[in-house]
Design a protein around this motif. Structure first.
Motif, short mmCIF file in Angstrom:
data_model
loop_
_atom_site.label_atom_id
_atom_site.label_comp_id
_atom_site.label_asym_id
_atom_site.label_seq_id
_atom_site.Cartn_x
_atom_site.Cartn_y
_atom_site.Cartn_z
N ASP A 167 1.64 7.28 -4.86
CA ASP A 167 2.51 8.51 -4.29
C ASP A 167 2.33 8.05 -2.65
O ASP A 167 3.36 7.99 -1.61
CB ASP A 167 2.75 10.07 -4.63
CG ASP A 167 2.84 10.24 -6.21
OD1 ASP A 167 3.27 9.10 -6.23
OD2 ASP A 167 2.31 11.10 -5.94
N ILE A 168 1.06 7.99 -2.23
CA ILE A 168 1.36 8.04 -0.49
C ILE A 168 1.15 6.18 -0.44
O ILE A 168 1.63 5.98 0.49
CB ILE A 168 -0.72 8.01 -0.22
CG1 ILE A 168 -0.36 9.12 -0.39
CG2 ILE A 168 -1.14 7.81 1.04
CD1 ILE A 168 -0.23 10.75 0.72
N TYR A 169 0.83 5.58 -0.90
CA TYR A 169 0.98 4.02 -0.96
C TYR A 169 2.39 3.39 -0.51
O TYR A 169 2.64 2.67 0.11
CB TYR A 169 0.35 3.48 -1.66
CG TYR A 169 -0.42 1.82 -2.23
CD1 TYR A 169 -1.18 1.12 -0.70
CD2 TYR A 169 0.61 0.62 -2.27
CE1 TYR A 169 -1.45 -0.13 -1.06
CE2 TYR A 169 0.76 -0.21 -1.85
CZ TYR A 169 -0.40 -0.95 -1.25
OH TYR A 169 -0.54 -2.22 -1.34
N LEU A 215 -6.37 7.73 1.48
CA LEU A 215 -6.16 7.37 0.26
C LEU A 215 -4.73 8.48 -0.38
O LEU A 215 -4.55 7.96 -0.95
CB LEU A 215 -7.84 7.50 -0.69
CG LEU A 215 -8.00 5.91 -1.12
CD1 LEU A 215 -9.35 6.55 -2.04
CD2 LEU A 215 -7.48 4.70 -1.71
N PHE A 216 -5.00 9.33 -0.09
CA PHE A 216 -4.63 11.01 -1.16
C PHE A 216 -3.50 11.57 0.52
O PHE A 216 -3.46 13.07 -0.12
CB PHE A 216 -5.42 11.48 -1.27
CG PHE A 216 -6.63 11.02 -2.52
CD1 PHE A 216 -6.39 9.80 -2.90
CD2 PHE A 216 -8.00 11.38 -2.22
CE1 PHE A 216 -6.98 9.32 -4.25
CE2 PHE A 216 -9.28 10.23 -2.77
CZ PHE A 216 -8.71 10.13 -4.33
N GLY A 217 -3.64 11.10 1.83
CA GLY A 217 -2.72 11.39 2.60
C GLY A 217 -3.61 12.62 4.05
O GLY A 217 -4.89 13.57 2.88
N GLU A 218 -3.02 12.98 4.51
CA GLU A 218 -3.89 13.51 5.62
C GLU A 218 -4.23 14.97 5.86
O GLU A 218 -5.29 15.69 5.74
CB GLU A 218 -2.95 13.24 7.43
CG GLU A 218 -3.98 14.08 8.57
CD GLU A 218 -2.56 13.73 9.67
OE1 GLU A 218 -1.93 12.62 9.67
OE2 GLU A 218 -3.34 14.12 10.56
N THR A 235 -10.95 0.42 -0.67
CA THR A 235 -10.67 1.90 0.11
C THR A 235 -12.10 2.48 -0.26
O THR A 235 -12.98 3.02 -0.05
CB THR A 235 -9.71 2.35 0.51
OG1 THR A 235 -8.78 1.52 0.81
CG2 THR A 235 -9.62 3.61 1.17
N TRP A 236 -11.94 2.22 -2.18
CA TRP A 236 -12.92 3.03 -2.75
C TRP A 236 -14.66 3.00 -1.84
O TRP A 236 -15.59 3.35 -2.22
CB TRP A 236 -12.87 3.58 -4.20
CG TRP A 236 -14.19 4.42 -4.79
CD1 TRP A 236 -15.02 4.00 -5.77
CD2 TRP A 236 -13.67 5.67 -4.02
NE1 TRP A 236 -16.07 4.91 -6.03
CE2 TRP A 236 -14.89 5.98 -5.79
CE3 TRP A 236 -13.17 6.30 -4.37
CZ2 TRP A 236 -15.10 7.51 -5.66
CZ3 TRP A 236 -13.18 7.90 -4.48
CH2 TRP A 236 -14.37 8.24 -5.25
N SER A 237 -14.68 1.37 -2.28
CA SER A 237 -16.00 0.91 -1.79
C SER A 237 -16.65 1.20 -0.70
O SER A 237 -17.53 1.15 -0.68
CB SER A 237 -16.22 -0.91 -2.08
OG SER A 237 -16.35 -1.68 -1.10
N ASN A 238 -15.71 0.97 0.60
CA ASN A 238 -15.51 1.77 1.59
C ASN A 238 -16.08 3.29 1.56
O ASN A 238 -17.00 2.97 1.78
CB ASN A 238 -14.55 1.47 2.54
CG ASN A 238 -14.80 -0.21 2.85
OD1 ASN A 238 -15.29 -1.08 3.03
ND2 ASN A 238 -13.40 0.33 3.49
N ILE A 239 -15.55 4.57 1.04
CA ILE A 239 -16.45 5.35 0.58
C ILE A 239 -17.34 5.53 0.04
O ILE A 239 -18.58 6.29 0.45
CB ILE A 239 -15.01 5.87 -0.27
CG1 ILE A 239 -13.68 6.25 0.53
CG2 ILE A 239 -15.82 7.26 -0.99
CD1 ILE A 239 -12.29 7.01 0.04
N SER A 240 -17.89 4.59 -0.53
CA SER A 240 -19.57 4.71 -1.17
C SER A 240 -20.36 4.50 -0.80
O SER A 240 -21.34 4.90 -0.31
CB SER A 240 -19.20 4.24 -2.65
OG SER A 240 -18.47 4.08 -3.25
#
Lengths: 122, 385
Positions: free
Chosen positions: B222-224, B330-333, B310-315
């Motif tokens: 939805d965000i993307y 990813l999920f909105g501010e 993005t997930w790999s950066n998060i990890s």
């Protein structure tokens, strides 16, 4: 203190002891260089040496004194019978947690003095 | 000490707590849920109850879609929650119906006879939509048994094609919920091997990480695709791909990366042609027809790549401020900031109830336990302006 937090190093002056060290206070936090000075008969002073706490010059970092040291407690909550390791360190770690949440959200969720003033509606 | 959640002493537990909080706030509110349920029952009774003229067609009404499988996601502004309802006619033989659209018309006619529904209707390709004022709509999808197949397969009318299309919504829901349970088998295996410490079974059953992963992927979608919603992959496609790739991990945090990697792998295997995502319970139903448009498929591939990077950066993150920035992407501010706030409020309530302590040595905030210092009462103070 050293036994509890081996990464802190101390030096002694006349009436004063100063601890310094670098640590990561909790999962997912920056590394902080801290300095804790304690002069007999006074309350301990805790400072963050690095990184700089003020990331935005227009926003005062909540719960700090004018000299930049951290306000961890009210005067009457400190007693010189306390051990720094048992009291100041937990307060410091908690302060850093709420500080980082403040960086993210713009609000201070740790409670404390002047809470209403510290949480303006954005 | 009892079971006090250890929240921020380890990367995994802190991120897990944040992700589960994100999912919880994406969930439909209890008020809206009971509201939706009430309307669902009322409409079901109107269509399939004893006084309905459709009775002779032996109707059964059941729910399908994200509400049924527990993966609904609060819509971004101006969109509505959708609730899907199947009106399944056991008494209809599709081969004897001259035109499939007649089934849609029968539903529409019955709804028009009701004063409460007649002004709220919208014709859609496969359903009749009832639009309610308070942010949701209910899609009524007629179906009748597919007499060529077993396993609950149905055929549904398609208005544009004026023909039947294969489907199996009830079977799909069962399949998805069964995929969620892979983790229980994994859990038992791990326990049998006496491997690493595991979360208590009850909590991991309650949580169903796959449902949360699906919610997160849908929210990220939805965000993307905010600026170009017409290219966004539809929910059932994302849900199916995630459920196929899910490996039974016990936490949302450990499930997300491998699940996305699984989707990336499916894309790679399909090569130059587009991926075809079928209903696992009725392979004749292609959920991914929209990808016949190459632009939509290309956008989907881009999106999955973005998720993975993005997930790999998060990890790899060790900094909560940077982590929050990535999660916001990813999920909105607003959602992510609120999540950090909720976590902080929780930590504060632990401290106030005397359940928060500090481990010596590591200097990590953890729950109170042996070798852990309780945090003494204090009030943050400072120079006020």
């Amino acid at each position: 203190m050293h036994a509890a937090f081996p990464w802190l190093h101390y030096s002694l002056k006349r009436n004063e002891i100063v601890w310094k060290g670098t640590f990561r206070p909790f999962a997912l936090s920056k590394e902080y260089a801290v300095r804790i000075e304690f002069e007999i008969g006074r309350r301990p002073k805790v400072r963050i040496l690095a990184p700089s706490l003020a990331t935005d010059p227009n926003r005062k970092v909540p719960h700090t004194f004018i000299d930049g040291s951290l306000c961890l407690h009210l005067n009457e909550e400190w007693s010189s019978r306390f051990f720094i390791a048992d009291v100041i360190m937990p307060w410091l770690v908690e302060w850093l947690f709420f500080y980082e949440t403040w960086l993210v959200t713009g609000k201070w969720y740790g409670g404390g003095h002047g809470e209403e003033i510290q949480n303006p509606v954005d | 000490m009892g079971a006090i959640p250890v929240l921020i002493d380890r990367f995994e537990s802190r991120v897990e707590d944040l992700l589960v909080r994100v999912c919880e706030s994406l969930q439909i509110t209890p008020t809206m849920h009971s509201d939706a349920e009430q309307r669902y029952h009322a409409i079901g009774e109107w269509l399939a109850g004893e006084t309905s003229p459709l009775q002779s067609l032996r109707p059964r009404v059941y729910s399908q879609g994200s509400m049924r499988i527990g993966t609904s996601v609060r819509p971004l502004s101006r969109q509505e929650y959708d609730l899907d309802l199947v009106c399944h006619f056991d008494g209809v033989d599709s081969a004897r119906v001259p035109n499939a659209v007649m089934l849609l018309d029968a539903i529409e006619k019955r709804l028009r006879d009701h004063d409460g529904y007649k002004d709220k209707l919208e014709r859609k390709n496969r359903c009749i939509r009832v639009i309610y004022a308070n942010k949701f709509h209910l899609d009524v999808l007629p179906a009748c048994p597919d007499r060529q197949k077993l396993n609950g397969c149905v055929v549904v009318p398609d208005r544009k094609l004026e023909d039947w299309k294969p489907s199996n919504p009830a079977g799909y829901a069962k399949w998805f919920l069964n995929q969620c349970e892979i983790r229980i088998r994994k859990f038992m295996e791990a326990r049998a091997m006496d491997a690493e410490p595991l979360p208590p079974l009850e909590s991991s059953i309650e949580k169903a990480p796959l449902k949360h992963v699906v919610q997160l992927v849908k929210r990220a979608r939805d965000i993307y695709f905010r600026a170009q919603p017409e290219l966004a992959p539809i929910s059932i496609v994302l849900t199916t791909l995630a459920a196929e790739a899910y490996g039974g991990e016990l936490t949302v945090h450990s499930a997300f990366g491998p699940t996305i990697a699984g989707v990336v792998e499916s894309i790679r295997r399909s090569g130059a042609v587009r991926l075809v995502v079928r209903n696992p319970m009725n392979p004749d139903e292609d959920f991914s027809e929209k990808w016949d448009n190459p632009a939509a498929y290309a956008a989907f591939v881009e999106f999955v790549g973005f998720l993975q990077r993005t997930w790999s950066n998060i990890s790899e993150q060790n900094d909560s401020v940077e982590l929050s920035r990535l999660l916001q992407e990813l999920f909105g501010e607003e959602l992510v900031k609120n999540t950090f706030a909720e976590q902080a409020k929780h930590i504060r309530s632990l401290r106030e109830s005397g359940s928060l302590g500090l481990k010596k040595g590591a200097a990590t905030v953890a729950s109170l336990g042996p070798g852990v210092l309780q945090i003494p009462r204090h009030t943050f103070y400072g120079d006020e302006r």
